[in-house]
Design a protein around this motif. Structure first.
Motif, PDB file in Angstrom:
ATOM      1  N   VAL A 123      31.133  41.991  36.636  1.00  0.00           N
ATOM      2  CA  VAL A 123      32.552  42.827  36.568  1.00  0.00           C
ATOM      3  C   VAL A 123      33.247  41.389  36.070  1.00  0.00           C
ATOM      4  CG1 VAL A 123      34.387  43.633  37.835  1.00  0.00           C
ATOM      5  CG2 VAL A 123      32.123  44.223  38.512  1.00  0.00           C
ATOM      6  N   THR A 124      33.948  41.616  34.966  1.00  0.00           N
ATOM      7  CA  THR A 124      34.414  40.375  34.030  1.00  0.00           C
ATOM      8  C   THR A 124      35.756  40.816  33.627  1.00  0.00           C
ATOM      9  OG1 THR A 124      33.438  40.878  31.889  1.00  0.00           O
ATOM     10  CG2 THR A 124      32.146  39.542  33.388  1.00  0.00           C
ATOM     11  N   ALA A 125      36.464  39.703  33.255  1.00  0.00           N
ATOM     12  CA  ALA A 125      37.993  40.359  32.643  1.00  0.00           C
ATOM     13  C   ALA A 125      37.830  40.889  31.343  1.00  0.00           C
ATOM     14  CB  ALA A 125      38.691  38.807  32.430  1.00  0.00           C
ATOM     15  N   GLU A 126      36.895  40.630  30.591  1.00  0.00           N
ATOM     16  CA  GLU A 126      36.550  41.363  29.236  1.00  0.00           C
ATOM     17  C   GLU A 126      36.636  42.865  29.515  1.00  0.00           C
ATOM     18  OE1 GLU A 126      34.549  37.558  28.301  1.00  0.00           O
ATOM     19  OE2 GLU A 126      34.964  38.642  30.284  1.00  0.00           O
ATOM     20  N   ASP A 127      36.136  43.462  30.803  1.00  0.00           N
ATOM     21  CA  ASP A 127      35.908  44.786  30.833  1.00  0.00           C
ATOM     22  C   ASP A 127      37.213  45.368  31.563  1.00  0.00           C
ATOM     23  OD1 ASP A 127      33.444  45.021  29.506  1.00  0.00           O
ATOM     24  OD2 ASP A 127      32.432  44.298  31.479  1.00  0.00           O
ATOM     25  N   ASN A 128      37.962  44.282  32.130  1.00  0.00           N
ATOM     26  CA  ASN A 128      38.973  45.025  32.802  1.00  0.00           C
ATOM     27  C   ASN A 128      40.543  44.213  32.395  1.00  0.00           C
ATOM     28  OD1 ASN A 128      38.116  46.200  35.799  1.00  0.00           O
ATOM     29  ND2 ASN A 128      36.761  44.466  35.060  1.00  0.00           N
ATOM     30  N   PRO A 129      41.015  44.822  31.183  1.00  0.00           N
ATOM     31  CA  PRO A 129      42.118  44.305  30.644  1.00  0.00           C
ATOM     32  C   PRO A 129      43.546  44.505  31.444  1.00  0.00           C
ATOM     33  CG  PRO A 129      41.682  46.396  29.735  1.00  0.00           C
ATOM     34  CD  PRO A 129      40.405  46.021  30.689  1.00  0.00           C
ATOM     35  N   GLN A 130      43.361  45.102  32.493  1.00  0.00           N
ATOM     36  CA  GLN A 130      44.509  45.264  33.338  1.00  0.00           C
ATOM     37  C   GLN A 130      44.721  43.952  34.282  1.00  0.00           C
ATOM     38  OE1 GLN A 130      41.861  46.687  33.744  1.00  0.00           O
ATOM     39  NE2 GLN A 130      41.403  46.865  35.961  1.00  0.00           N
ATOM     40  N   TRP A 131      43.796  43.261  34.485  1.00  0.00           N
ATOM     41  CA  TRP A 131      43.909  42.230  35.139  1.00  0.00           C
ATOM     42  C   TRP A 131      45.192  40.999  34.706  1.00  0.00           C
ATOM     43  CZ3 TRP A 131      38.367  40.144  36.409  1.00  0.00           C
ATOM     44  CH2 TRP A 131      37.339  41.099  37.174  1.00  0.00           C
ATOM     45  N   LYS A 132      45.566  40.538  35.822  1.00  0.00           N
ATOM     46  CA  LYS A 132      46.616  39.482  35.293  1.00  0.00           C
ATOM     47  C   LYS A 132      46.087  38.053  35.669  1.00  0.00           C
ATOM     48  CE  LYS A 132      50.569  42.411  34.823  1.00  0.00           C
ATOM     49  NZ  LYS A 132      52.185  42.744  35.429  1.00  0.00           N
ATOM     50  N   ILE A 133      45.043  38.123  36.725  1.00  0.00           N
ATOM     51  CA  ILE A 133      44.608  36.867  36.895  1.00  0.00           C
ATOM     52  C   ILE A 133      42.922  37.065  37.259  1.00  0.00           C
ATOM     53  CG2 ILE A 133      44.438  34.959  38.686  1.00  0.00           C
ATOM     54  CD1 ILE A 133      47.100  36.024  39.831  1.00  0.00           C
ATOM     55  N   ASP A 134      42.324  36.110  36.833  1.00  0.00           N
ATOM     56  CA  ASP A 134      40.631  36.363  36.969  1.00  0.00           C
ATOM     57  C   ASP A 134      40.236  35.244  38.190  1.00  0.00           C
ATOM     58  OD1 ASP A 134      38.050  36.659  36.915  1.00  0.00           O
ATOM     59  OD2 ASP A 134      37.692  35.911  34.886  1.00  0.00           O
TER      60      ASP A 134
END
Length: 226
Positions: A123-134
């Protein structure tokens, strides 16, 4: 004078960074320790760690040890390989290893007693564009209050995914327990999390702040989906 408080959560318990980003032989030594900790996960992850992708986060000290968080990618996508005839090629899973290397800093400044911990995620930031913090985190100790009250001393490190972040805070039910500057786009915090015995169980929230002290992002360590 101030009266006793009902929720004496430990605040600002971690040492500030004493050194900058690792480089040279010290960085190589950290890479070797982190890679060793990642090796047992390679089979399940689908590929070993690629040491060239490791990025280090600011160090923080607690309990007599200094913690240097890190993260890196696998050498190839998990489940790689050419699809069989008649099969459709699927998008690769971007496996990321994460963890930390800790050590004891002697009086002469030399590090010793290195220990490493690592895990991996698809589960990475590339697959979760809604994240604001990794964010990543790991429990490194325990806080014990009276009776059965207490919580987990937790190492938290992260990458801001929004522009303008200059500082990060760790908050528990609105109370700031730690804060750190964002250095080279990265930050590290240490605070008590998963606090029990003070009503409902309480979990940390990480907030990002810009130069005007305006909050620009927030994330909880608690995922309701879990």
């Amino acid at each position: 004078m101030s009266p006793p408080i009902a929720r004496p959560f430990p605040c600002f318990i971690a040492d500030a960074p004493q050194e900058g980003r690792p480089y040279g032989q010290w960085a190589k030594r950290l890479e070797e320790e982190f890679a060793k900790a990642c090796e047992p996960h390679a089979g399940e992850a689908g590929a070993p760690l690629d040491p060239e992708t490791i990025r280090w986060f600011p160090e923080r000290g607690w309990g007599g040890r200094v913690y240097v968080p890190g993260a890196g990618r696998a050498t190839e996508p998990s489940g790689g390989g050419e699809p069989e005839e008649g099969e459709r090629a699927s998008d690769p899973v971007l496996v990321e290893y994460f963890g930390h290397v800790s050590f004891v800093r002697s009086e002469d400044g030399e590090p010793g007693d290195l220990r490493a911990s690592a895990d991996f995620t698809g589960v990475t930031a590339e697959d979760n564009p809604q994240w604001k913090i990794d964010l990543s985190d790991d429990v490194i100790g325990a806080w014990r209050a009276e009776a059965d009250r207490g919580g987990d001393i937790t190492l938290v490190w992260g990458l801001p995914l929004v522009r303008g972040a200059v500082a990060a805070t760790a908050e528990l039910d609105g109370e700031v327990l730690d804060q750190a500057p964002v250095q080279d786009g990265r930050f590290t915090l240490i605070a008590v999390d998963a606090v029990r015995g003070f009503g409902d169980e309480l979990y940390l929230e990480v907030r990002l702040w810009d130069r005007t002290l305006r909050q620009i992002a927030t994330e909880s360590l608690y995922d309701e989906a879990d």
